[in-house]
Design an enzyme around this catalytic site. Structure first.
Site, PDB file in Angstrom:
ATOM      1  N   ASP A  57       0.707  -1.296  -0.067  1.00 53.14           N
ATOM      2  CA  ASP A  57      -0.060  -0.095   0.034  1.00 53.14           C
ATOM      3  C   ASP A  57       0.957   1.260  -0.120  1.00 53.14           C
ATOM      4  OD1 ASP A  57      -1.793   1.955   0.624  1.00 53.14           O
ATOM      5  OD2 ASP A  57      -2.521   1.448   2.274  1.00 53.14           O
ATOM      6  N   GLU A 136      31.729   9.295   4.402  1.00 50.85           N
ATOM      7  CA  GLU A 136      32.305   9.126   5.847  1.00 50.85           C
ATOM      8  C   GLU A 136      31.225   9.497   6.871  1.00 50.85           C
ATOM      9  OE1 GLU A 136      35.467  11.835   6.246  1.00 50.85           O
ATOM     10  OE2 GLU A 136      36.266  11.303   4.438  1.00 50.85           O
ATOM     11  N   GLU A 138      29.271   9.550  10.289  1.00 51.45           N
ATOM     12  CA  GLU A 138      29.564   9.767  11.788  1.00 51.45           C
ATOM     13  C   GLU A 138      28.274   9.411  12.456  1.00 51.45           C
ATOM     14  OE1 GLU A 138      33.326  12.916  11.383  1.00 51.45           O
ATOM     15  OE2 GLU A 138      31.386  13.510  12.158  1.00 51.45           O
ATOM     16  N   GLU A 193      35.562   9.969  17.315  1.00 53.80           N
ATOM     17  CA  GLU A 193      35.521  11.423  16.506  1.00 53.80           C
ATOM     18  C   GLU A 193      35.809  12.417  17.639  1.00 53.80           C
ATOM     19  OE1 GLU A 193      35.728  13.595  14.281  1.00 53.80           O
ATOM     20  OE2 GLU A 193      35.852  12.165  12.562  1.00 53.80           O
ATOM     21  N   GLU A 200      33.150   7.421  14.233  1.00 52.60           N
ATOM     22  CA  GLU A 200      33.236   7.207  12.780  1.00 52.60           C
ATOM     23  C   GLU A 200      33.711   5.878  12.255  1.00 52.60           C
ATOM     24  OE1 GLU A 200      35.654   9.258   9.114  1.00 52.60           O
ATOM     25  OE2 GLU A 200      34.947  10.552  10.705  1.00 52.60           O
ATOM     26  N   HIS A 249      30.580  13.365   5.040  1.00 58.40           N
ATOM     27  CA  HIS A 249      31.369  13.721   3.983  1.00 58.40           C
ATOM     28  C   HIS A 249      31.470  12.824   2.691  1.00 58.40           C
ATOM     29  CE1 HIS A 249      34.307  15.989   6.978  1.00 58.40           C
ATOM     30  NE2 HIS A 249      33.217  16.531   6.851  1.00 58.40           N
ATOM     31  N   ARG A 320      40.137  22.110   5.426  1.00 56.33           N
ATOM     32  CA  ARG A 320      39.075  21.344   5.826  1.00 56.33           C
ATOM     33  C   ARG A 320      38.000  22.565   6.316  1.00 56.33           C
ATOM     34  NH1 ARG A 320      39.637  16.099   7.056  1.00 56.33           N
ATOM     35  NH2 ARG A 320      41.895  15.351   7.160  1.00 56.33           N
ATOM     36  N   GLU A 337      36.092  15.771  -2.265  1.00 54.50           N
ATOM     37  CA  GLU A 337      35.340  15.883  -1.048  1.00 54.50           C
ATOM     38  C   GLU A 337      34.232  17.053  -0.613  1.00 54.50           C
ATOM     39  OE1 GLU A 337      36.116  15.372   3.823  1.00 54.50           O
ATOM     40  OE2 GLU A 337      37.749  15.454   2.324  1.00 54.50           O
ATOM     41  N   ARG A 339      31.928  18.604   1.823  1.00 56.13           N
ATOM     42  CA  ARG A 339      31.774  18.425   3.123  1.00 56.13           C
ATOM     43  C   ARG A 339      30.656  18.927   3.917  1.00 56.13           C
ATOM     44  NH1 ARG A 339      36.800  17.570   5.599  1.00 56.13           N
ATOM     45  NH2 ARG A 339      36.017  18.733   7.545  1.00 56.13           N
TER      46      ARG A 339
END
Length: 448
Positions: A57, A136, A138, A193, A200, A249, A320, A337, A339
Protein backbone atom coordinates in the site's frame (compact mmCIF):
# COMPACT_ATOMS: atom_id res chain seq x y z
CA UNK A 1 10.30 -6.54 -14.17
CA UNK A 2 12.05 -9.89 -14.49
CA UNK A 3 14.99 -8.11 -16.15
CA UNK A 4 15.99 -6.74 -12.73
CA UNK A 5 17.55 -10.07 -11.81
CA UNK A 6 19.48 -12.72 -13.66
CA UNK A 7 18.47 -16.38 -13.45
CA UNK A 8 21.85 -17.14 -11.90
CA UNK A 9 21.39 -14.56 -9.13
CA UNK A 10 17.90 -15.83 -8.41
CA UNK A 11 19.12 -19.44 -8.30
CA UNK A 12 21.92 -18.47 -5.91
CA UNK A 13 19.43 -16.81 -3.60
CA UNK A 14 17.16 -19.85 -3.60
CA UNK A 15 20.13 -22.08 -2.80
CA UNK A 16 21.36 -19.83 0.03
CA UNK A 17 17.87 -19.57 1.52
CA UNK A 18 17.65 -23.36 1.70
CA UNK A 19 21.23 -24.02 2.85
CA UNK A 20 21.21 -21.29 5.54
CA UNK A 21 17.70 -22.04 6.85
CA UNK A 22 16.38 -18.57 6.04
CA UNK A 23 12.74 -18.21 7.03
CA UNK A 24 12.05 -14.50 6.56
CA UNK A 25 13.20 -11.99 3.95
CA UNK A 26 12.85 -8.24 4.46
CA UNK A 27 12.16 -6.34 1.24
CA UNK A 28 13.71 -2.97 2.07
CA UNK A 29 13.24 0.45 0.49
CA UNK A 30 13.35 4.10 1.58
CA UNK A 31 10.71 6.76 1.52
CA UNK A 32 11.35 10.21 0.04
CA UNK A 33 12.81 11.44 3.34
CA UNK A 34 15.31 8.60 3.73
CA UNK A 35 13.40 6.58 6.31
CA UNK A 36 14.02 2.87 5.83
CA UNK A 37 10.92 0.73 5.30
CA UNK A 38 10.41 -2.96 4.69
CA UNK A 39 7.87 -5.62 3.92
CA UNK A 40 8.72 -9.00 5.46
CA UNK A 41 7.85 -12.14 3.53
CA UNK A 42 8.35 -15.81 4.26
CA UNK A 43 10.53 -17.84 1.95
CA UNK A 44 7.42 -19.41 0.44
CA UNK A 45 6.92 -16.04 -1.30
CA UNK A 46 10.51 -15.77 -2.55
CA UNK A 47 9.70 -16.59 -6.17
CA UNK A 48 6.93 -13.99 -6.20
CA UNK A 49 9.36 -11.40 -4.83
CA UNK A 50 12.06 -12.23 -7.38
CA UNK A 51 9.46 -11.93 -10.15
CA UNK A 52 8.42 -8.47 -8.91
CA UNK A 53 4.98 -9.60 -7.80
CA UNK A 54 4.97 -8.39 -4.17
CA UNK A 55 2.61 -5.46 -3.79
CA UNK A 56 2.13 -2.99 -0.94
CA UNK A 57 0.00 0.00 0.00
CA UNK A 58 1.92 3.01 -1.28
CA UNK A 59 -0.56 5.47 0.24
CA UNK A 60 0.67 4.46 3.69
CA UNK A 61 4.21 5.65 2.87
CA UNK A 62 4.73 9.37 3.34
CA UNK A 63 5.34 11.00 -0.01
CA UNK A 64 4.36 8.12 -2.28
CA UNK A 65 0.80 8.12 -3.65
CA UNK A 66 -2.80 8.95 -2.72
CA UNK A 67 -5.12 6.36 -1.22
CA UNK A 68 -7.12 6.09 -4.44
CA UNK A 69 -3.99 4.92 -6.31
CA UNK A 70 -2.33 2.96 -3.54
CA UNK A 71 -1.13 -0.30 -5.13
CA UNK A 72 2.62 -0.38 -5.72
CA UNK A 73 5.16 -3.11 -6.48
CA UNK A 74 8.48 -3.94 -4.82
CA UNK A 75 11.13 -5.13 -7.26
CA UNK A 76 14.14 -6.50 -5.32
CA UNK A 77 17.70 -6.19 -6.56
CA UNK A 78 19.11 -9.72 -6.13
CA UNK A 79 22.67 -8.39 -5.81
CA UNK A 80 21.68 -6.85 -2.45
CA UNK A 81 20.62 -10.15 -0.87
CA UNK A 82 22.26 -10.57 2.53
CA UNK A 83 21.58 -12.71 5.57
CA UNK A 84 21.44 -10.78 8.84
CA UNK A 85 24.28 -12.17 11.00
CA UNK A 86 22.56 -11.03 14.19
CA UNK A 87 19.43 -13.11 13.56
CA UNK A 88 20.57 -16.71 14.09
CA UNK A 89 17.92 -18.27 16.33
CA UNK A 90 16.81 -21.88 15.95
CA UNK A 91 13.54 -20.84 14.28
CA UNK A 92 15.49 -19.75 11.20
CA UNK A 93 17.48 -16.83 9.89
CA UNK A 94 16.36 -13.53 8.39
CA UNK A 95 17.70 -11.92 5.22
CA UNK A 96 17.05 -8.83 3.16
CA UNK A 97 16.97 -7.49 -0.39
CA UNK A 98 16.91 -3.80 -1.27
CA UNK A 99 14.11 -2.91 -3.65
CA UNK A 100 13.14 -0.41 -6.30
CA UNK A 101 9.52 0.71 -6.31
CA UNK A 102 7.42 0.25 -9.45
CA UNK A 103 3.91 1.10 -10.57
CA UNK A 104 1.54 -1.76 -11.24
CA UNK A 105 1.93 -1.24 -14.99
CA UNK A 106 5.61 -2.15 -14.71
CA UNK A 107 7.00 1.38 -15.04
CA UNK A 108 9.42 2.83 -12.47
CA UNK A 109 7.73 4.92 -9.77
CA UNK A 110 8.77 8.58 -9.95
CA UNK A 111 8.87 8.81 -6.17
CA UNK A 112 11.43 6.02 -5.66
CA UNK A 113 14.67 7.67 -4.42
CA UNK A 114 16.82 4.73 -5.49
CA UNK A 115 15.26 4.97 -8.94
CA UNK A 116 16.15 8.67 -9.14
CA UNK A 117 19.81 7.89 -8.44
CA UNK A 118 19.76 5.13 -11.06
CA UNK A 119 18.40 7.58 -13.65
CA UNK A 120 21.21 10.07 -13.01
CA UNK A 121 23.78 7.26 -13.17
CA UNK A 122 22.30 6.14 -16.49
CA UNK A 123 22.75 9.66 -17.88
CA UNK A 124 26.33 9.70 -16.59
CA UNK A 125 26.99 6.39 -18.35
CA UNK A 126 26.06 8.00 -21.66
CA UNK A 127 29.15 10.16 -21.22
CA UNK A 128 31.26 7.09 -20.53
CA UNK A 129 31.78 7.80 -16.82
CA UNK A 130 31.33 5.76 -13.67
CA UNK A 131 30.69 7.54 -10.35
CA UNK A 132 32.55 6.27 -7.29
CA UNK A 133 31.71 7.39 -3.76
CA UNK A 134 33.39 7.03 -0.39
CA UNK A 135 31.03 8.26 2.35
CA UNK A 136 32.26 9.14 5.84
CA UNK A 137 29.26 8.57 8.09
CA UNK A 138 29.58 9.68 11.71
CA UNK A 139 27.26 8.99 14.65
CA UNK A 140 26.83 9.55 18.39
CA UNK A 141 26.37 6.94 21.11
CA UNK A 142 24.19 8.01 24.03
CA UNK A 143 23.01 6.28 27.18
CA UNK A 144 19.47 4.95 27.54
CA UNK A 145 17.34 5.54 30.61
CA UNK A 146 15.99 2.78 32.89
CA UNK A 147 13.03 2.30 30.55
CA UNK A 148 15.28 1.92 27.51
CA UNK A 149 14.48 5.35 26.05
CA UNK A 150 17.30 7.36 24.45
CA UNK A 151 18.82 10.26 26.37
CA UNK A 152 21.46 12.88 25.55
CA UNK A 153 23.73 11.60 28.33
CA UNK A 154 27.06 11.04 26.63
CA UNK A 155 28.64 7.62 26.83
CA UNK A 156 32.18 8.95 27.32
CA UNK A 157 34.29 12.10 27.50
CA UNK A 158 36.83 11.02 24.89
CA UNK A 159 38.07 13.09 21.96
CA UNK A 160 39.56 12.60 18.52
CA UNK A 161 41.40 9.27 18.16
CA UNK A 162 41.26 8.57 21.92
CA UNK A 163 41.32 4.94 22.95
CA UNK A 164 40.13 2.68 25.75
CA UNK A 165 39.62 3.16 28.66
CA UNK A 166 38.74 6.79 27.82
CA UNK A 167 36.80 5.70 24.74
CA UNK A 168 33.96 3.74 26.34
CA UNK A 169 32.33 3.13 22.96
CA UNK A 170 35.23 1.06 21.66
CA UNK A 171 33.58 -2.30 22.34
CA UNK A 172 30.36 -1.30 20.60
CA UNK A 173 32.27 0.17 17.67
CA UNK A 174 34.37 -3.00 17.38
CA UNK A 175 31.25 -5.16 17.23
CA UNK A 176 29.80 -2.86 14.57
CA UNK A 177 32.94 -3.28 12.46
CA UNK A 178 32.84 -7.07 12.82
CA UNK A 179 29.17 -7.16 11.85
CA UNK A 180 29.75 -4.90 8.84
CA UNK A 181 32.58 -7.14 7.68
CA UNK A 182 30.27 -10.15 7.88
CA UNK A 183 27.95 -8.22 5.56
CA UNK A 184 30.70 -7.73 3.00
CA UNK A 185 31.99 -4.27 3.93
CA UNK A 186 35.69 -3.54 3.56
CA UNK A 187 36.38 -1.41 6.64
CA UNK A 188 39.30 0.96 6.23
CA UNK A 189 39.32 2.56 9.71
CA UNK A 190 37.25 3.17 12.82
CA UNK A 191 37.89 5.65 15.59
CA UNK A 192 36.48 8.00 18.17
CA UNK A 193 35.61 11.36 16.68
CA UNK A 194 36.18 14.88 18.04
CA UNK A 195 33.08 15.24 20.23
CA UNK A 196 32.34 13.20 23.36
CA UNK A 197 30.34 10.12 22.40
CA UNK A 198 31.00 10.64 18.68
CA UNK A 199 32.33 7.90 16.39
CA UNK A 200 33.27 7.20 12.79
CA UNK A 201 33.63 3.99 10.80
CA UNK A 202 35.05 4.37 7.29
CA UNK A 203 34.35 1.80 4.59
CA UNK A 204 35.98 1.50 1.18
CA UNK A 205 34.63 3.59 -1.65
CA UNK A 206 32.58 1.93 -4.33
CA UNK A 207 30.25 2.44 -7.27
CA UNK A 208 27.61 4.97 -6.27
CA UNK A 209 24.52 2.75 -6.17
CA UNK A 210 26.34 0.14 -4.10
CA UNK A 211 27.68 2.86 -1.81
CA UNK A 212 24.16 4.23 -1.29
CA UNK A 213 22.85 0.74 -0.48
CA UNK A 214 25.75 0.34 1.96
CA UNK A 215 24.76 3.53 3.77
CA UNK A 216 21.32 1.98 4.35
CA UNK A 217 22.95 -1.16 5.74
CA UNK A 218 25.47 0.85 7.77
CA UNK A 219 22.74 2.80 9.58
CA UNK A 220 20.82 -0.38 10.35
CA UNK A 221 23.89 -2.16 11.74
CA UNK A 222 25.03 0.80 13.87
CA UNK A 223 21.63 1.18 15.51
CA UNK A 224 21.17 -2.58 15.97
CA UNK A 225 24.55 -3.17 17.62
CA UNK A 226 24.30 -0.04 19.76
CA UNK A 227 21.01 -1.31 21.14
CA UNK A 228 22.59 -4.67 21.97
CA UNK A 229 25.12 -2.73 24.06
CA UNK A 230 22.35 -0.85 25.87
CA UNK A 231 23.13 2.34 23.95
CA UNK A 232 21.30 4.58 21.51
CA UNK A 233 23.01 5.44 18.22
CA UNK A 234 21.86 8.62 16.52
CA UNK A 235 22.77 10.25 13.23
CA UNK A 236 21.33 13.60 14.36
CA UNK A 237 23.73 16.28 13.03
CA UNK A 238 24.04 18.47 16.14
CA UNK A 239 22.81 16.78 19.33
CA UNK A 240 25.24 18.67 21.61
CA UNK A 241 25.86 22.40 21.88
CA UNK A 242 29.49 23.59 21.70
CA UNK A 243 30.65 20.30 20.20
CA UNK A 244 31.44 19.00 16.73
CA UNK A 245 28.45 17.85 14.72
CA UNK A 246 27.85 14.69 12.73
CA UNK A 247 28.63 14.78 9.03
CA UNK A 248 28.44 12.50 6.02
CA UNK A 249 31.35 13.75 3.92
CA UNK A 250 31.06 12.52 0.34
CA UNK A 251 34.37 11.65 -1.36
CA UNK A 252 33.75 11.28 -5.07
CA UNK A 253 35.55 10.59 -8.30
CA UNK A 254 34.72 9.75 -11.89
CA UNK A 255 36.28 6.81 -13.72
CA UNK A 256 36.42 6.07 -17.44
CA UNK A 257 37.81 2.80 -18.80
CA UNK A 258 39.15 1.96 -15.36
CA UNK A 259 41.05 5.24 -14.97
CA UNK A 260 40.32 8.05 -12.52
CA UNK A 261 39.59 11.00 -14.81
CA UNK A 262 39.98 13.55 -12.01
CA UNK A 263 43.78 13.14 -12.08
CA UNK A 264 46.14 15.02 -14.38
CA UNK A 265 49.84 14.66 -13.53
CA UNK A 266 50.73 17.67 -15.68
CA UNK A 267 48.41 20.03 -13.84
CA UNK A 268 49.79 22.27 -11.07
CA UNK A 269 47.35 20.78 -8.57
CA UNK A 270 47.25 17.32 -10.15
CA UNK A 271 43.63 17.82 -11.23
CA UNK A 272 42.08 17.28 -14.65
CA UNK A 273 39.83 19.71 -16.49
CA UNK A 274 36.90 17.38 -15.71
CA UNK A 275 37.69 17.74 -12.01
CA UNK A 276 37.69 21.53 -12.24
CA UNK A 277 34.39 21.54 -14.13
CA UNK A 278 32.91 19.08 -11.60
CA UNK A 279 33.92 21.41 -8.76
CA UNK A 280 32.43 24.32 -10.69
CA UNK A 281 29.09 22.51 -10.94
CA UNK A 282 29.06 21.73 -7.23
CA UNK A 283 29.76 25.35 -6.34
CA UNK A 284 27.12 26.66 -8.75
CA UNK A 285 24.36 24.42 -7.36
CA UNK A 286 25.44 24.10 -3.70
CA UNK A 287 22.80 26.43 -2.31
CA UNK A 288 20.15 24.72 -4.43
CA UNK A 289 20.94 21.18 -3.26
CA UNK A 290 21.57 22.11 0.39
CA UNK A 291 18.01 21.27 1.47
CA UNK A 292 18.54 17.76 0.05
CA UNK A 293 22.00 17.11 1.50
CA UNK A 294 21.10 18.75 4.83
CA UNK A 295 17.51 17.82 5.35
CA UNK A 296 16.63 18.82 8.91
CA UNK A 297 16.23 21.96 11.00
CA UNK A 298 19.03 20.63 13.20
CA UNK A 299 21.39 20.25 10.20
CA UNK A 300 22.08 23.97 10.03
CA UNK A 301 23.11 24.24 13.67
CA UNK A 302 26.22 22.33 12.64
CA UNK A 303 27.40 25.13 10.34
CA UNK A 304 29.15 27.35 12.83
CA UNK A 305 32.80 28.47 12.61
CA UNK A 306 35.41 26.40 14.40
CA UNK A 307 33.87 22.93 14.18
CA UNK A 308 35.13 21.81 10.76
CA UNK A 309 31.73 22.36 9.15
CA UNK A 310 31.68 24.57 6.05
CA UNK A 311 30.02 27.97 6.26
CA UNK A 312 31.18 29.23 2.85
CA UNK A 313 30.84 27.88 -0.69
CA UNK A 314 34.51 27.74 -1.59
CA UNK A 315 37.04 25.03 -2.33
CA UNK A 316 40.56 24.36 -1.17
CA UNK A 317 43.49 21.97 -1.30
CA UNK A 318 43.68 19.89 1.89
CA UNK A 319 41.76 22.74 3.55
CA UNK A 320 39.03 21.50 5.89
CA UNK A 321 37.21 24.82 6.31
CA UNK A 322 35.49 25.38 2.91
CA UNK A 323 32.63 23.44 1.34
CA UNK A 324 34.91 21.38 -0.92
CA UNK A 325 38.29 19.87 -0.07
CA UNK A 326 40.73 18.17 -2.40
CA UNK A 327 42.62 15.59 -0.29
CA UNK A 328 46.34 15.21 -0.92
CA UNK A 329 46.15 11.73 -2.47
CA UNK A 330 46.62 11.55 -6.25
CA UNK A 331 46.55 8.75 -8.78
CA UNK A 332 43.53 6.47 -8.46
CA UNK A 333 42.76 8.16 -5.12
CA UNK A 334 42.25 11.64 -6.60
CA UNK A 335 38.90 12.80 -5.35
CA UNK A 336 36.62 15.72 -4.57
CA UNK A 337 35.36 15.76 -0.99
CA UNK A 338 32.06 17.53 -0.35
CA UNK A 339 31.91 18.41 3.34
CA UNK A 340 28.40 19.73 3.96
CA UNK A 341 26.16 16.61 3.77
CA UNK A 342 24.92 14.93 6.92
CA UNK A 343 23.12 11.63 7.61
CA UNK A 344 19.63 13.20 7.80
CA UNK A 345 19.77 13.29 4.00
CA UNK A 346 18.08 10.65 1.93
CA UNK A 347 21.40 9.32 0.65
CA UNK A 348 19.97 8.22 -2.71
CA UNK A 349 18.59 11.70 -3.41
CA UNK A 350 21.70 13.39 -2.02
CA UNK A 351 24.02 11.48 -4.35
CA UNK A 352 21.65 12.10 -7.26
CA UNK A 353 21.61 15.84 -6.59
CA UNK A 354 25.37 16.08 -6.07
CA UNK A 355 26.19 14.04 -9.16
CA UNK A 356 23.73 16.05 -11.28
CA UNK A 357 25.45 19.25 -10.16
CA UNK A 358 28.92 17.94 -10.94
CA UNK A 359 27.85 16.53 -14.28
CA UNK A 360 26.26 19.88 -15.17
CA UNK A 361 29.65 21.44 -14.53
CA UNK A 362 31.29 19.05 -17.00
CA UNK A 363 28.56 19.35 -19.64
CA UNK A 364 28.54 23.16 -19.54
CA UNK A 365 32.24 23.64 -18.76
CA UNK A 366 31.63 25.58 -15.56
CA UNK A 367 34.94 26.90 -14.29
CA UNK A 368 35.24 27.16 -10.50
CA UNK A 369 36.63 30.27 -8.83
CA UNK A 370 40.23 30.19 -7.64
CA UNK A 371 40.78 27.86 -4.71
CA UNK A 372 40.91 29.45 -1.26
CA UNK A 373 43.89 28.56 0.91
CA UNK A 374 42.95 30.49 4.04
CA UNK A 375 40.57 29.72 6.91
CA UNK A 376 37.06 30.54 5.73
CA UNK A 377 35.93 30.97 9.33
CA UNK A 378 38.01 34.17 9.50
CA UNK A 379 36.72 35.57 6.22
CA UNK A 380 35.11 39.01 6.31
CA UNK A 381 32.52 40.34 3.89
CA UNK A 382 35.09 42.21 1.79
CA UNK A 383 37.22 39.10 1.31
CA UNK A 384 34.16 37.04 0.50
CA UNK A 385 33.02 39.54 -2.11
CA UNK A 386 36.51 39.89 -3.59
CA UNK A 387 36.75 36.10 -4.07
CA UNK A 388 33.17 35.67 -5.28
CA UNK A 389 32.32 33.35 -2.38
CA UNK A 390 28.72 32.87 -1.30
CA UNK A 391 27.70 31.74 2.16
CA UNK A 392 26.11 28.36 2.68
CA UNK A 393 22.45 28.58 3.81
CA UNK A 394 22.13 29.20 7.54
CA UNK A 395 18.67 27.66 8.05
CA UNK A 396 16.46 25.00 6.52
CA UNK A 397 14.05 27.79 5.54
CA UNK A 398 16.74 29.56 3.52
CA UNK A 399 17.83 26.29 1.93
CA UNK A 400 14.27 25.46 0.89
CA UNK A 401 13.91 28.86 -0.77
CA UNK A 402 17.00 28.11 -2.83
CA UNK A 403 15.75 24.64 -3.75
CA UNK A 404 12.30 25.88 -4.71
CA UNK A 405 13.62 28.33 -7.30
CA UNK A 406 16.00 25.82 -8.90
CA UNK A 407 14.59 24.43 -12.14
CA UNK A 408 17.78 22.40 -12.40
CA UNK A 409 17.11 20.52 -9.17
CA UNK A 410 13.49 20.04 -10.14
CA UNK A 411 14.60 18.33 -13.34
CA UNK A 412 17.28 16.29 -11.53
CA UNK A 413 14.97 14.96 -8.79
CA UNK A 414 11.79 14.75 -10.84
CA UNK A 415 8.66 16.79 -10.33
CA UNK A 416 6.98 14.29 -7.99
CA UNK A 417 9.78 14.22 -5.42
CA UNK A 418 10.68 17.89 -5.87
CA UNK A 419 7.18 19.22 -5.14
CA UNK A 420 6.40 16.78 -2.37
CA UNK A 421 9.74 17.29 -0.65
CA UNK A 422 9.41 21.08 -0.60
CA UNK A 423 5.85 20.92 0.69
CA UNK A 424 6.73 18.55 3.53
CA UNK A 425 9.92 20.34 4.53
CA UNK A 426 8.21 23.73 4.48
CA UNK A 427 5.67 22.33 6.94
CA UNK A 428 8.55 21.06 9.10
CA UNK A 429 10.23 24.48 9.04
CA UNK A 430 6.94 26.24 9.80
CA UNK A 431 6.29 23.92 12.74
CA UNK A 432 9.75 24.60 14.14
CA UNK A 433 9.45 28.35 13.61
CA UNK A 434 6.15 28.50 15.48
CA UNK A 435 7.36 26.43 18.44
CA UNK A 436 8.27 28.23 21.69
CA UNK A 437 11.65 26.82 22.71
CA UNK A 438 13.19 26.61 26.19
CA UNK A 439 15.91 29.05 25.12
CA UNK A 440 13.28 31.73 24.45
CA UNK A 441 11.59 31.15 27.79
CA UNK A 442 14.88 31.38 29.67
CA UNK A 443 15.90 34.48 27.73
CA UNK A 444 12.71 36.50 27.65
CA UNK A 445 10.07 35.30 30.10
CA UNK A 446 11.48 37.12 33.11
CA UNK A 447 13.39 39.82 31.20
CA UNK A 448 10.36 41.50 29.60
Amino acid sequence: MNDLSSDLSSDNIRRLVQEENVKFINLQFTDVFGKQKNVAITTSQLDSALNGEVMFDGSSIKGFVRVEESDMVLAPDPSTFQIFPWRTDSEGKAARMICDVYNTDGTPFDGCPRGVLKQVLAELKEYGYEYYVGPEVEFFLFERDKDGNPTTEIHDTAGYFDMSPTDLGEDARRDMVLMLEKLGFEIEASHHEAAPGQHEIDFKYGEALKAADQISTFKLVVKTIAKKHGLHATFMPKPLKNAHGTCMHINQSLFKNGKNVFEDKDDELGLSQEAYYFIGGLIKHARAFSAITNASVNSYKRFVPGYEAPTDIAWGIENRTPLIRIPGTRGSGTRVELRNPDPTANHYLALAAILSAGLDGIKNKIEPPAYFDGCTYDMDCATREENGIEKFPETLGEALSELEKSDFMKESLGEHIFNLYIKAKKAEWRDYSQEIHNWELKKYLNYY
